[in-house]
Every structure is written in structure tokens, then in C-alpha cells.
Design a protein around this motif. Sequence first.
Motif, PDB file in Angstrom:
ATOM      1  N   VAL A 222       2.143   2.255  -3.809  1.00 17.34           N
ATOM      2  CA  VAL A 222       1.191   2.373  -4.913  1.00 17.34           C
ATOM      3  C   VAL A 222       1.611   3.456  -5.896  1.00 17.34           C
ATOM      4  CG1 VAL A 222      -1.178   3.036  -5.496  1.00 17.34           C
ATOM      5  CG2 VAL A 222      -0.751   1.389  -3.659  1.00 17.34           C
TER       6      VAL A 222
ATOM      7  N   PRO B 248      -6.386   1.863  -1.894  1.00 16.83           N
ATOM      8  CA  PRO B 248      -5.860   2.832  -2.861  1.00 16.83           C
ATOM      9  C   PRO B 248      -6.643   2.817  -4.165  1.00 16.83           C
ATOM     10  CG  PRO B 248      -4.066   1.604  -1.842  1.00 16.83           C
ATOM     11  CD  PRO B 248      -5.339   0.943  -1.411  1.00 16.83           C
TER      12      PRO B 248
ATOM     13  N   ALA C 261       0.813  -1.215   0.000  1.00 17.81           N
ATOM     14  CA  ALA C 261       0.000   0.000   0.000  1.00 17.81           C
ATOM     15  C   ALA C 261       0.844   1.262   0.000  1.00 17.81           C
ATOM     16  CB  ALA C 261      -0.939  -0.012   1.204  1.00 17.81           C
TER      17      ALA C 261
END
Length: 229
Positions: A104, A131, A101
Motif C-alpha cells: 500500500v 489500510p 496489503a
Amino acid sequence: MADNIARVFADAIAPDPTRPLLTWYDDASGERTELSGATLANWVAKTANLLADEIGAAPGDPAGVLLPPHWQTAAVLLGCWSAKLTVTDAPGPVEVLFVAADRVDEAAGWPAGERYALALDPFALPMRQVPTGCADFVTAVRGHGDHFTAYPEGGEGDAALLARAAARATELGLTPGDRLLVDVTVHPDPVDWLLTPLIAGASVVACAHPDPTRLEARSTTEKTTHTLP
């Protein structure tokens, strides 16, 4: 010589699927997670079924993996290899992308058919905020089957990866039943912390950001037999 990672994994857990196979520590977060062979196999099967059934990935398709060493990374990698995907961390077009995460933005330039984000939560909890442009891996994978029949032949990169792992296992003198302590901050390559113990029939205690003052006691507590220097 072994040329099928899925078969090596199955052989490693066959003698006793209930014994600890991968014990994960992160001294920065205080995390400790222990997975038996059966538990890891469950995650691997779900991942492979996600790839085959939900994405429709075919053998040889590229899979991008932008993940640090972690027990969930082990499930993703072994799932990809079980489905005969070609794992890469080099930017380029991929059928599926698994990304941490916090990376990203880095992955934005990768053309990908499907994107799955991983928060790498210690308890594998779903993300509260996913996300944009990604699906939550933990949420997606849990709905898939607990068993996956791996292909009889390995993927195109399996033999080379396993040859490296076998050489490392020989260098360390690993034998079935041994337990390897690895600082994954120093050794982030999955050949070192994942494939080497598997091909030797050993288990692994993988430590991220290890506190040097705890390592001797941890080795005693976890009954490790070898340390990757």
C-alpha cells in the motif's frame, strides 16, 4: 488469432467447468487452494460487476494491479480484462487500483479513483484492519453478481497478450487437457502462469516459493504433463 481474453477464458472452462483449472501452492505459507473453472468464473464475474456497477469503469479505462501471482490475482486480472479495462503495473493515474496489503505504501503515489487492498488470505477472509484509503476487495466483491456478460470484442491489449501466450503454449507443446506446473517466483508474468494454459485449454499448478524437494512428488500428485522451466 484470439483477441478477446474473456472469450478465451470462457472457451477454456466450457468443456468441463467442474475440473480443476487453477491449483495454487505457496510453500512458504503451506497454502494449497484449488479452483475449478466454475469457481474462478464466479470470482471473475463478481470482479467485473464490481468494476462496471460500483466503480462505473468504462472500456479502456486503466486499472492498476500491484499484486503478486496468486489465485485472487487471477480473478482480478480476468475481471479487469472481462470489463475491457487496460491493466497496468506502471505508476500513473488509474480508474481503479488493486494492491497487495503489504504494498500500500508503494501505491501511495498512484492517483486512483478507487483503491482495493488484498490480503491474499488463503481462505479469502476479510481483512481485520483495512489500510487507510482503501476498501477491502474481498468484502466489496462478494456482494456483486455471479454472472457477467463480457463484451463481444476484447480490450485494446488483449490481442498482444494472447499472441504471447499462444507462442509460449506452442513452445511448450501444450494441448487441451494438459496440466502445466509453473514456478511463479521465477515466472511472475501472468502471460506465463495464467494466459498460456488458458489459451491452450490446459490447467495450471502455480507454485510460489516452491520447495525443490517437493516438486517431483507434486508433479506426480497433481498429474502435471508439462513444466515451465
